[in-house]
Write a protein that holds these residues in place. Structure first.
Motif, mmCIF file in Angstrom:
data_model
loop_
_atom_site.group_PDB
_atom_site.id
_atom_site.type_symbol
_atom_site.label_atom_id
_atom_site.label_comp_id
_atom_site.label_asym_id
_atom_site.label_seq_id
_atom_site.Cartn_x
_atom_site.Cartn_y
_atom_site.Cartn_z
ATOM 1 N N ARG A 569 0.837 -1.207 0.000
ATOM 2 C CA ARG A 569 0.000 0.000 0.000
ATOM 3 C C ARG A 569 0.871 1.255 0.000
ATOM 4 O O ARG A 569 0.613 2.216 -0.738
ATOM 5 N N GLN A 570 1.938 1.250 0.807
ATOM 6 C CA GLN A 570 2.812 2.418 0.869
ATOM 7 C C GLN A 570 3.551 2.624 -0.449
ATOM 8 O O GLN A 570 3.729 3.755 -0.914
ATOM 9 N N TYR A 571 3.955 1.532 -1.067
ATOM 10 C CA TYR A 571 4.629 1.598 -2.371
ATOM 11 C C TYR A 571 3.674 2.190 -3.413
ATOM 12 O O TYR A 571 4.027 3.132 -4.147
ATOM 13 N N PHE A 572 2.446 1.672 -3.460
ATOM 14 C CA PHE A 572 1.456 2.189 -4.409
ATOM 15 C C PHE A 572 1.126 3.646 -4.107
ATOM 16 O O PHE A 572 1.002 4.470 -5.026
ATOM 17 N N HIS A 573 0.989 3.976 -2.827
ATOM 18 C CA HIS A 573 0.651 5.355 -2.428
ATOM 19 C C HIS A 573 1.722 6.334 -2.916
ATOM 20 O O HIS A 573 1.395 7.406 -3.456
ATOM 21 N N THR A 574 2.983 5.970 -2.743
ATOM 22 C CA THR A 574 4.073 6.850 -3.161
ATOM 23 C C THR A 574 4.034 7.088 -4.667
ATOM 24 O O THR A 574 4.179 8.221 -5.139
ATOM 25 N N LEU A 575 3.807 6.025 -5.422
ATOM 26 C CA LEU A 575 3.734 6.161 -6.876
ATOM 27 C C LEU A 575 2.509 6.963 -7.303
ATOM 28 O O LEU A 575 2.591 7.845 -8.172
ATOM 29 N N ALA A 576 1.351 6.649 -6.708
ATOM 30 C CA ALA A 576 0.104 7.319 -7.098
ATOM 31 C C ALA A 576 0.152 8.809 -6.783
ATOM 32 O O ALA A 576 -0.314 9.641 -7.573
ATOM 33 N N GLU A 577 0.710 9.158 -5.613
ATOM 34 C CA GLU A 577 0.821 10.569 -5.245
ATOM 35 C C GLU A 577 1.730 11.311 -6.216
ATOM 36 O O GLU A 577 1.439 12.439 -6.624
ATOM 37 N N SER A 578 2.827 10.671 -6.590
ATOM 38 C CA SER A 578 3.744 11.298 -7.539
ATOM 39 C C SER A 578 3.057 11.530 -8.883
ATOM 40 O O SER A 578 3.194 12.596 -9.502
ATOM 41 N N TYR A 579 2.284 10.544 -9.333
ATOM 42 C CA TYR A 579 1.577 10.645 -10.608
ATOM 43 C C TYR A 579 0.485 11.707 -10.545
ATOM 44 O O TYR A 579 0.342 12.541 -11.457
ATOM 45 N N VAL A 593 10.659 2.610 -0.252
ATOM 46 C CA VAL A 593 9.394 1.868 -0.249
ATOM 47 C C VAL A 593 9.520 0.559 -1.035
ATOM 48 O O VAL A 593 8.876 -0.436 -0.702
ATOM 49 N N ARG A 594 10.344 0.553 -2.089
ATOM 50 C CA ARG A 594 10.588 -0.699 -2.809
ATOM 51 C C ARG A 594 11.255 -1.724 -1.902
ATOM 52 O O ARG A 594 10.876 -2.900 -1.873
ATOM 53 N N LEU A 595 12.272 -1.284 -1.179
ATOM 54 C CA LEU A 595 12.989 -2.199 -0.283
ATOM 55 C C LEU A 595 12.067 -2.734 0.804
ATOM 56 O O LEU A 595 12.114 -3.913 1.160
ATOM 57 N N ASN A 596 11.222 -1.861 1.350
ATOM 58 C CA ASN A 596 10.280 -2.306 2.380
ATOM 59 C C ASN A 596 9.316 -3.350 1.822
ATOM 60 O O ASN A 596 8.988 -4.336 2.494
ATOM 61 N N ALA A 597 8.851 -3.115 0.586
ATOM 62 C CA ALA A 597 7.936 -4.072 -0.033
ATOM 63 C C ALA A 597 8.632 -5.405 -0.287
ATOM 64 O O ALA A 597 8.075 -6.480 -0.047
ATOM 65 N N ARG A 598 9.856 -5.346 -0.759
ATOM 66 C CA ARG A 598 10.604 -6.582 -1.048
ATOM 67 C C ARG A 598 10.908 -7.339 0.243
ATOM 68 O O ARG A 598 10.808 -8.566 0.301
ATOM 69 N N LEU A 599 11.292 -6.604 1.290
ATOM 70 C CA LEU A 599 11.570 -7.246 2.578
ATOM 71 C C LEU A 599 10.321 -7.921 3.123
ATOM 72 O O LEU A 599 10.368 -9.067 3.603
#
Length: 738
Positions: A569-579, A593-599
C-alpha cells in the motif's frame, strides 16, 4: 535441494543435504505429528532418471581416474560432480544449465578458498564465518540460492581442514570445476523434458471443462461446473506448494483464477435462468446468452494455449467482444424500470465485469506460462534496472540486511554456530573433526522443526549408514570394482530416494562417504568412528542453537501478510501521489518503499516455508497461503510495471477517476490488513474496484501512452485485489474457526 559433500581421501569432498518435511510448535499431538514428520516419505520427489544421470556423472571420473592411475584426481572430479548434482532439476535447459554452472563455479571457489585459508586458523574461522553469513542470507533469495550457499560452505569447511599448497589448491579447484561441468553436460544432454508439464495439462483440462460448462444450461440438481476437474488440478499443483519460482507462482495464480471463474459462471448461469423465467424474450437474456458463448471461446483459448504451449490466438478480439456485450447489458439495465428483472440484470452485469477481469488475467498468465511467453518475460525482466526486477538477487539481499528479516536472523545464527564449530574443530584432538561444523551447516535450518527432525535423522541415519558400510566391507570382496559399484548404488539411492526422506538420505550419504574415502586406501574403521563422533557433536550443537533462539510461525503468519499488504500500500501510495501531483518523487524515497515491499514479501515467503514444516499445518492451509501469495505477486507486478512505465512515458494530468481508484485501492489494502490483525471487517465495507476501473477506462483519451499504461495495470490491480479480498477473508474465517 540441500546438499552434502563427500571427501577425498586426504582432501575430503562435499557431502549433501536433502529436502525433508517436518513440523512445529509444541501443542497437543506434537509427538505424533513430529514422528510423522520424521518418517514422512514424499513420493512426489522421486526422480529415477535424474538420479541415474547424476550417478553416472559421479562414477565416470572414478573409473577414468583408476584407468589413468590417478585415483585421487578422479575422486576430486567425482566430488565436484556429486556436489553440483544437487543443483540438477527437470526445469528448462537454459535455467537448469545456468544454475548448475553457477554451482560449479561457486564450489570451485569454495575449494580454492578453503584449501588456501587452512594454513591459518584465525583466517580460516573468519572466512568460514563470513561465508556462513552469506549462505544464510541466500535463503532470502529462494531454495536454489540457499542450497548453493550450503553446498559451497560445506566444501569450504572440508578443504580448510586439510590445507594444500597454492599449486595443489588450484589443481583441486580446477578438477572440482571439471566435475561440475561434466554433471551439467550430462543433465543438459540426457533429459530434454519440459518442467510443469503435468500441472499445465491439468490446468488445460480444467479450463476446457469450464468452456464447455459456460455454454451448457444450468442443471440445479448437478454439482457446480468442473468440480472433479478442479479437484484434479488442485491435486496436480500440490507439488508446487514449496516452490517460489515465477513459473510456479504463475500456475498457482491460474488455478486461483479458474476457481473464481467457476463461481462467476455458476452465478451467471443461475442469473441467466432467472432472467429466462422472468422474461424469456427480453433483449437482456439474449445479450447474456451471447456473452456466455463468447466467454466459452475465451476459456477454450486458454485451455488450448496451455495444451499446445502457444499463446492464445484472437484473444484480444474475444475479450473486446465480451466487453462490448457487458457494456450493452449495462446500458440495458440503466434504461430498465425498477423491477425484479432489472435487479437481476444488474447482478448479471456485475458478474460479467468480474469475469471479464478474470479472463484477462488468465489469458495473460497463460500466455506467459507458454515457453514463448516465459522467454519473453525473461527478456523483459532482464531489461529492467536491477532494483525493479521482481526476483533480483542483489535487491532481495539488500532488502533483508536488517534484524526484521527472518533470513538475516538465520544468517546470524548460522554464522555464530559455524564460528563456534570451526573453532572447536581446530582445538579438539578428534580425527576428521571438520565433520563437526559441517554437520552444523547441514542441520541448522531457518525453521525449528526441520532443524530438529533433520538433526535427529542425521544422527540416526549416520549411525545406521556407518553400520551398513561396516557390514558391506565385511561380507563383500575387497576390490576397486566392487567399491565403485557400491559408490554408484549409494549415489543412485541418495539422489533417487533420498529427497523423499531425509533419514534415507543420511544413511546413503554416510555409507557413500565411507566408500569414497576407502577407495583411496584409507581404513574404513578409522572413517566410521570419526564420522560418528563428530556428526553427533555437530548435530547436538545445531539443535542447541535453535533451542536457545527458536521462532514459531503459526502465530506470526497473519501479521506477516498484513505487513506485506501495508508495504505494498505504501509503495502504491508513493507512486500514485507522484503521478497525481505530477511531481517526480525522489529516488531515495522510491528506493525505500521498494525495499520495504521486497523485505515484507521475502519475510512472508520465508514464514510460509517455515509454517509448512510445523506440526498441525494442513495441506489446505498451505494451499490457501500459496494461492494468496500468488495473488499478491500479481498485484506487486502491476505496481512495479507502473513504477517502470512511468519513467518512460510523457507526463500528463491524472484523471479525476484515477484519484478515486487510487484511494479505493489503498482502502482495500488497509481493510485487508486490519482484518488480518483481528478487526471485524464486513464485505460491504470494501469499495467496488471493478466499477472504479470501468469509470477510469471510460475517462481520458485512450491513445495517450500513460493513460493506456494505467488502464492495463489498473485492470491487473483490480483483479488481484478482488482475488486477495476473497482469499484473505477466507483465511481469517478459517483462523477464527480453528
Amino acid at each position: 535441494m540441500p546438499i552434502e559433500t563427500n571427501e577425498i581421501a586426504s582432501k575430503p569432498l562435499p557431502q549433501a543435504t536433502a529436502t525433508a518435511a517436518s513440523s512445529p510448535p509444541v501443542h497437543e499431538g506434537f509427538t505424533r505429528t513430529f514422528w510423522r514428520a520424521l518418517t514422512r516419505f514424499d513420493s512426489s520427489k522421486l526422480s529415477p532418471y535424474m538420479a541415474l544421470r547424476n550417478s553416472i556423472g559421479v562414477v565416470l571420473p572414478l573409473i577414468a581416474g583408476f584407468a589413468l592411475n590417478m585415483p585421487r584426481g578422479g575422486l576430486v572430479v567425482a566430488s565436484g560432480a556429486l556436489n553440483v548434482a544437487y543443483s540438477d532439476g527437470s526445469d528448462p535447459y537454459a535455467r537448469r544449465a545456468k544454475r548448475m554452472l553457477s554451482s560449479s563455479v561457486l564450489c570451485a571457489v569454495g575449494v580454492l578458498c578453503g584449501a588456501l585459508s587452512g594454513h591459518h586458523n584465525v583466517a580460516a574461522v573468519i572466512i568460514a564465518t563470513v561465508w556462513a553469513f552469506a549462505a544464510g542470507m541466500f535463503v532470502a533469495a529462494g531454495t536454489t540460492a540457499g542450497d548453493l550457499g550450503v553446498i559451497s560452505l560445506v566444501i569450504l569447511l572440508i578443504y580448510a581442514a586439510q590445507p594444500l599448497t597454492t599449486n595443489q589448491a588450484l589443481i583441486s579447484s580446477v578438477l572440482a570445476l571439471g566435475g561440475g561441468l561434466l554433471q551439467t553436460a550430462l543433465s543438459v544432454a540426457l533429459w530434454p523434458v519440459q518442467r510443469y508439464e503435468p500441472e499445465r495439462r491439468a490446468l488445460a483440462v480444467l479450463f476446457l471443462e469450464l468452456a464447455r460448462a459456460a455454454e451448457q444450461p444450468l442443471n440445479p440438481t448437478s454439482p457446480p461446473p468442473a468440480t472433479i476437474h478442479s479437484a484434479r488440478a488442485q491435486e496436480a499443483l500440490t507439488g508446487l506448494d514449496r516452490e517460489r519460482s515465477v513459473e510456479a507462482v504463475r500456475y498457482r495464480a491460474l488455478l486461483t483464477q479458474a476457481e473464481r471463474m467457476r463461481l462467476s459462471l455458476l452465478m451467471l448461469s443461475r442469473l441467466h435462468l432467472r432472467m429466462r423465467r422472468e422474461s424469456p424474450a427480453h433483449s437482456s437474456v439474449q445479450i447474456l446468452d451471447d456473452y456466455l458463448k463468447k466467454a466459452a471461446q475465451a476459456l477454450q483459448a486458454i485451455g488450448d494455449s496451455l495444451t499446445s504451449g502457444m499463446p492464445a490466438a484472437a484473444s484480444k478480439e474475444i475479450l473486446a467482444t465480451c466487453e462490448a456485450y457487458t457494456q450493452r447489458l449495462r446500458e440495458e439495465a440503466d434504461s430498465m424500470p425498477a423491477t425484479f428483472l432489472a435487479a437481476v440484470t444488474k447482478d448479471a452485469r456485475f458478474q460479467m465485469d468480474a469475469l471479464n477481469g478474470q479472463l484477462r488475467a488468465a489469458l495473460d498468465l497463460a500466455a506467459h506460462a507458454t515457453p514463448i511467453g516465459q522467454e519473453a518475460f525473461a527478456k523483459q525482466e532482464a531489461q529492467q534496472p536491477w532494483r525493479l526486477r521482481f526476483s533480483s538477487l542483489l535487491a532481495t539481499l539488500r532488502a533483508n540486511l536488517n534484524l526484521q528479516s527472518s533470513a538475516f536472523r538465520h544468517a546470524v545464527r548460522l554464522a555464530a554456530m559455524v564460528a563456534i564449530g570451526d573453532g572447536l574443530e581446530r582445538v579438539l584432538p578428534w580425527h576428521r573433526s571438520y565433520w563437526l561444523p559441517m554437520t552444523i551447516v547441514l542441520v541448522l535450518k531457518p525453521e525449528f522443526t526441520t532443524t530438529f527432525s533433520r538433526g535427529l535423522l542425521r544422527i540416526a541415519g549416520t549411525i545406521a549408514g556407518l553400520f551398513l558400510a561396516t557390514a558391506l566391507f565385511r561380507f563383500l570382496p575387497d576390490s576397486v570394482a566392487i567399491q565403485i559399484l557400491m559408490i554408484f548404488v549409494f549415489t543412485l539411492l541418495l539422489r533417487w530416494v533420498g529427497p523423499a526422506n531425509y533419514g534415507i538420505f543420511a544413511v546413503a550419504i554416510s555409507a557413500l562417504v565411507v566408500y569414497l574415502i576407502a577407495i583411496t586406501g584409507v581404513s574404513p574403521k578409522e572413517v566410521i568412528w570419526a564420522r560418528g563422533i563428530n556428526t553427533a557433536a555437530g548435530g547436538a550443537l545445531a539443535l542447541l542453537a535453535y533451542w536457545v533462539w527458536p521462532s514459531w510461525e503459526r502465530t506470526q503468519v497473519s501479521e506477516r501478510i498484513a505487513e506485506m499488504l501495508d508495504a505494498y500500500r505504501q509503495y502504491f501510495h508513493t507512486l500514485a501521489e507522484s503521478y497525481a501531483r505530477r511531481e517526480t518523487v525522489s529516488e531515495a524515497e522510491l528506493d525505500r518503499v521498494r525495499l520495504n515491499a521486497r523485505l515484507a514479501r521475502t519475510n512472508l515467503e520465508a514464514s510460509i516455508d517455515r509454517l509448512g514444516a510445523e506440526p498441525g499445518t494442513t495441506a489446505e492451509r498451505m494451499s490457501q497461503l500459496n494461492a494468496l501469495l500468488a495473488s499478491s505477486h500479481r498485484l506487486v507486478h502491476a505496481v512495479m510495471a507502473l513504477d517502470a512505465g512511468w519513467l518512460h512515458t510523457a507526463t500528463v494530468p491524472a484523471r479525476a477517476a484515477f484519484h478515486t481508484f487510487a484511494a479505493d485501492v489503498e482502502k482495500t489494502l488497509t481493510l485487508l490488513a486490519a482484518a488480518l490483525r483481528g478487526t471485524r471487517v464486513q464485505l460491504n465495507e470494501f469499495p467496488d474496484l471493478r466499477e472504479d476501473y470501468h469509470t477510469l477506462v471510460q475517462s481520458g483519451d485512450q491513445k495517450i501512452e500513460r493513460y493506456a499504461l494505467v488502464n492495463v495495470e489498473a485492470d491487473r490491480i483490480v483483479n488481484s485485489l478482488n482475488t486477495l479480498r476473497e482469499q484473505v477473508m477466507e483465511w481469517v474465517r478459517a483462523k477464527d474457526l480453528a
